[in-house]
Design a protein around this motif. Structure first.
Motif, short mmCIF file in Angstrom:
data_model
loop_
_atom_site.label_atom_id
_atom_site.label_comp_id
_atom_site.label_asym_id
_atom_site.label_seq_id
_atom_site.Cartn_x
_atom_site.Cartn_y
_atom_site.Cartn_z
N GLU A 195 -41.83 -12.59 -10.66
CA GLU A 195 -42.57 -13.44 -11.60
C GLU A 195 -41.68 -13.90 -12.76
O GLU A 195 -41.86 -15.00 -13.27
CB GLU A 195 -43.81 -12.69 -12.12
CG GLU A 195 -44.93 -12.79 -11.10
CD GLU A 195 -46.13 -11.94 -11.40
OE1 GLU A 195 -46.15 -11.28 -12.45
OE2 GLU A 195 -47.05 -11.94 -10.56
N ASN A 196 -40.74 -13.05 -13.16
CA ASN A 196 -39.79 -13.49 -14.20
C ASN A 196 -38.87 -14.57 -13.67
O ASN A 196 -38.54 -15.52 -14.37
CB ASN A 196 -38.95 -12.30 -14.68
CG ASN A 196 -39.73 -11.42 -15.65
OD1 ASN A 196 -40.62 -11.90 -16.32
ND2 ASN A 196 -39.40 -10.15 -15.68
N MET A 197 -38.43 -14.39 -12.41
CA MET A 197 -37.48 -15.34 -11.83
C MET A 197 -38.09 -16.73 -11.69
O MET A 197 -37.43 -17.73 -11.93
CB MET A 197 -37.03 -14.85 -10.46
CG MET A 197 -36.04 -13.70 -10.52
SD MET A 197 -35.80 -13.09 -8.85
CE MET A 197 -34.42 -12.02 -9.10
N ILE A 240 -40.11 -18.16 -13.51
CA ILE A 240 -40.24 -18.92 -14.76
C ILE A 240 -38.86 -19.14 -15.39
O ILE A 240 -38.75 -19.65 -16.50
CB ILE A 240 -41.21 -18.25 -15.78
CG1 ILE A 240 -40.80 -16.81 -16.08
CG2 ILE A 240 -42.63 -18.31 -15.28
CD1 ILE A 240 -41.55 -16.19 -17.24
N GLN A 281 -36.23 -16.70 -15.71
CA GLN A 281 -35.54 -15.57 -16.34
C GLN A 281 -35.00 -14.64 -15.26
O GLN A 281 -35.77 -13.88 -14.65
CB GLN A 281 -36.52 -14.84 -17.25
CG GLN A 281 -35.86 -13.86 -18.17
CD GLN A 281 -36.88 -13.10 -19.01
OE1 GLN A 281 -38.06 -13.07 -18.70
NE2 GLN A 281 -36.42 -12.47 -20.06
#
Lengths: 246, 586
Positions: free
Chosen positions: A208-210, A212, A214
């Motif tokens: 989920e970070n990737m 967006i 990050q």
């Protein structure tokens, strides 16, 4: 040596298209991914030129599709007996594993590439952050790689493709679910801070970070280590197979 | 190879892999790279500048309930992001900023400390789960500031909030701002102490500055005022005008928000009579030439709910409009980075003063598709449909805000300066905030203006650093075009419908013979058809968006997979033929 790996990769890759299964597989993946992004992810209604609605469902969509690809990698050879022929060939174990792995990964890559028209459409409708979109596709490929090595290893130990699929699904789901509150609470009940430990292995937060934009080094290390370990397991299983233990 | 050797060979590396994952998680933390174009996860240049300018050491106590946060993935993930950005602050400071991470468990000493410092726990309403703390306390010398709770909803402002807390600790003194306002929706006057901010902008100003109330009967100005903010005040006496005139002449700074028709005041039942629409002789002294007319802007029109034929529709209303960054004066430093534009409601506009003794710098312009109306007639244009029916656009941009430096004979080092904005409604929450999310940069505009006028530039760039809303511009323009068409057609159809209804009424009075009945039936049928046409028009927008959706599904989910199958079919067929040829069967 490289040419042996390449020959095997080519042979395995072609095998997906000797019948309509490969093409149907990719088509179904594209159909469901795009449809889910637009209908359930409400891509248009959100009025944001981003592929987030597409990527957010990918861990689950890939979880259903990739084991279907991986279940046959060794099971079919086990069932037809061609595994003995393969093992008798003057080809190293790692070449055998990598050849099959990269051939299947190539199918995943083609399936993801086939979703690029959606990316182009988003750019036509608005101004998307294309770096984030590219990062999202890379993240999908990474998570697909993990599911693939898991299902490859499972398919090594069984002749039944359905069983291989279901067990792969279960293991893949564990990697996702280990970050879910219900699982963490359950593990916390056992004690030893198990919930927190499992949360660290979960792929969901990192993914989920990737998507967006990050990318943390620890997440990349985690993905690479899990893929590497999965390939290593395949290697060890193949050795056991050679020795007739499985 | 023995089986148990193989098992060892599998479990030992597995343990190693898990150990490395844990180690990398704790050692590397959130270090990584940010591929987003807006660089939301990387410290901004201006933040690094703030950190390097920090001379006093700052200690940050970051309170985070690691264990409890596992119940809520969103908070856990955001907690990690906050921790990562705080670590970035600490590592960029070369030791000036010391970060202490405190894991808060329920009923622990750490929880007692968090409560004592005023941190707020996050709990789902009605939840029996453990409280989750996610806040920070900033200490420097005797000074202390805190962020009681990092809210994931305002994640775009995370870096700004932390930098602001650090800056506030470094400041020797806070700015003092005098507020002169008759608008109780903006600020409530308190005769015995500091005014009570009501609007979010007023609250934000109060967070960073000391607010001083200038009551209706103020007889002198407090000393050391850094700035005066005049928002639609009560009528000023001659003595009060003299005081203000003297203040600017002595190098004082002021922000003036005046409006010939304040929608928010009307909505709050204040009416126009409670405040003045001009500053009397001060306007002449400061080179302000207000128009008494209200400006509407078609290009920047904001969507509003409009009741048309009993149906609630969303329509662009030119009385409320956005001034986008391309309509900013590009040389104005403090407007740079305000990417969302500024929303206004029925503002007026400014004329350039004839007198050359004023340095007049326009900073905000309307679009070139605007229309002026008398302020008394605004209520006639409350429906977007009315505006569309009577639109007579002008193609000359109007000035909505300007910086004016009145020339004085005083030879002070610091020159007086006035920022004039021809609207006061833009200060209201409803104009720029949607459930706490900022849809326009109204607040940042005012905070930046205060900083600019008082000579503090540290937070300019950072305030504007937030995620750019990347809309589907094609769909937006499709919607707007469809809505304009609908408004035009609706006007025509409504008139036709009214004529038909009138005819029906007249015929009904003529008696009940067969011919009249026949004509009535025809007219009723016509009326039904017109109503059906109106209904179809309303459904037009939804249909046009559904069409885009359908095209997207058709191309990306159906045609692409079909092409893939077709390509496979062609290759497969070709290969089969070759195979048959080799076998001599073709």
């Amino acid at each position: 040596m490289k040419s042996q790996l390449y020959t095997l990769l080519k042979r395995e890759f072609k095998s997906y298209f000797q019948n309509p299964i490969g093409a149907i597989y990719i088509s179904l993946y594209v159909f469901f991914s795009v449809l889910i992004a637009i209908q359930i992810g409400q891509l248009i209604e959100f009025n944001e030129a981003s592929l987030y609605s597409f990527f957010e469902f990918q861990p689950y969509i890939l979880l259903l599709f990739v084991p279907a690809l991986g279940m046959r990698i060794w099971s079919e050879d086990n069932k037809s007996g061609t595994i003995d022929v393969l093992l008798s060939l003057p080809i190293k174990d790692y070449q055998l594993i990598l050849g099959k792995y990269f051939a299947s990964l190539l199918i995943c890559l083609i399936a993801l590439i086939a979703c690029i028209p959606l990316w182009i459409s988003i750019n036509f409708l608005g101004k998307a952050d294309n770096f984030i979109a590219l990062g999202g596709f890379i993240s999908c490929l990474m998570i697909a790689s993990i599911y693939l090595v898991i299902s490859m290893a499972i398919s090594m130990v069984t002749k039944n493709q359905i069983i291989a699929y279901l067990i792969s699904l279960l293991f893949g789901f564990l990697f996702l679910a280990s970050g879910m509150p219900i699982v963490i609470n359950m593990l916390d009940g056992i004690g030893f801070n198990l919930g927190n430990l499992f949360a660290q292995i979960s792929l969901l937060d990192d993914f989920e970070n990737m998507i967006i934009g990050q990318f943390s080094y620890s997440a990349i290390i985690k993905f690479i280590l899990i893929i590497g370990f999965g390939l290593y397991i395949n290697f060890e299983f193949l050795k056991l197979k050679r020795w007739g233990h499985i | 190879m023995k089986l148990h050797t193989a098992i060892i060979k599998i479990f030992f590396p597995l343990a190693l892999v898990i150990a490395i994952i844990f180690a990398s998680n704790s050692i590397l933390g959130g270090k990584g790279f940010d591929i987003s174009q807006d660089k939301l996860f990387t410290l901004d240049k201006s933040t690094k500048q703030i950190i390097s300018n920090s001379k006093k050491p700052v200690e940050i106590d970051f309170f985070f309930s690691k264990q409890a946060s596992t119940q809520n993935p969103q908070i856990r993930q955001y907690g990690h992001r906050v921790r990562d950005i705080l670590r970035q602050f600490a590592s960029a400071s070369n030791g000036t900023i010391l970060l202490k991470e405190i894991d808060v468990n329920q009923f622990s000493q750490q929880e007692d400390a968090a409560i004592a410092l005023g941190l707020l726990p996050y709990n789902d309403i009605g939840s029996s789960l453990e409280p989750i703390y996610l806040g920070a306390v900033f200490k420097s010398g005797n000074k202390i500031s805190k962020i009681p709770y990092f809210d994931p909803q305002t994640s775009d402002m995370l870096e700004y909030e932390i930098a602001k807390s650090i800056i506030n600790l470094q400041k020797e003194k806070q700015k003092t701002i005098g507020i002169l306002s008759g608008q109780n929706w903006f600020i409530e006057n308190n005769p015995n102490g500091a005014p009570k901010p009501i609007a979010q902008i007023a609250k934000s100003i109060a967070e960073e500055n000391i607010l001083i109330n200038l009551s209706q009967d103020f007889a002198n100005l407090p000393p050391n005022l850094d700035l005066i903010m005049i928002v639609q005040p009560w009528a000023l006496s001659e003595a009060q005008q003299n005081l203000l005139s003297q203040y600017i002449a002595n190098g004082g700074r002021a922000i003036i928000c005046l409006d010939p028709y304040s929608n928010i005041s009307v909505d709050n039942d204040l009416g126009n009579k409670h405040y003045i629409q001009n500053l009397g002789r001060l306007e002449k002294e400061w080179g302000i030439v207000f128009s008494n007319e209200v400006l509407m802007d078609k290009k920047g029109a904001l969507p509003v709910h409009a009741n048309i034929n009993g149906r609630l529709n969303i329509m662009p209303q030119p009385l409320f409009f956005n001034v986008p960054p391309q309509n900013f004066n590009e040389k104005t430093e403090f407007l740079k980075g305000l990417k969302l534009g500024i929303n206004f409601a029925s503002p007026s506009y400014l004329n350039v003063p004839d007198d050359q003794k004023f340095q007049f710098t326009p900073i905000l312009f309307s679009s070139n598709d605007n229309m002026r109306i008398e302020s008394q007639k605004v209520s006639q244009y409350e429906s977007p449909q009315e505006v569309a029916n009577f639109w007579e656009g002008e193609d000359k941009q109007k000035i909505i805000a300007a910086l004016i430096k009145p020339q004085t004979e005083m030879k002070n080092e610091k020159k007086g300066m006035v920022l004039v904005i021809a609207d006061s409604d833009f200060l209201a929450d409803s104009l720029y905030s949607d459930d706490g999310a900022q849809i326009a940069d109204n607040e940042n505009f005012i905070l930046n203006s205060i900083d600019y006028l008082s000579g503090d530039q540290s937070l300019y760039q950072l305030r504007a650093k937030q995620k750019i809303k990347r809309n589907f511009t094609k769909i937006d323009s499709l919607k707007n075009a469809a809505q304009s068409q609908i408004l035009e057609k609706q006007g025509v159809l409504n008139q036709e419908l009214q004529t038909i209804n009138q005819q029906i009424r007249e015929l009904s009075l003529q008696g009940d013979n067969a011919e009249t009945q026949n004509q009535l039936n025809i007219l009723r049928q016509n009326a039904l058809e017109k109503r059906a046409e109106l209904k179809n028009l309303n459904e037009g927008i939804a249909n046009s968006i559904n069409k885009v959706k359908f095209i997207l599904i058709a191309i990306c989910a159906i045609i692409v997979p079909l092409i893939l199958l077709l390509v496979w079919g062609i290759f497969y067929n070709k290969r089969q033929k070759i195979g048959l040829m080799i076998n001599g069967k073709f």
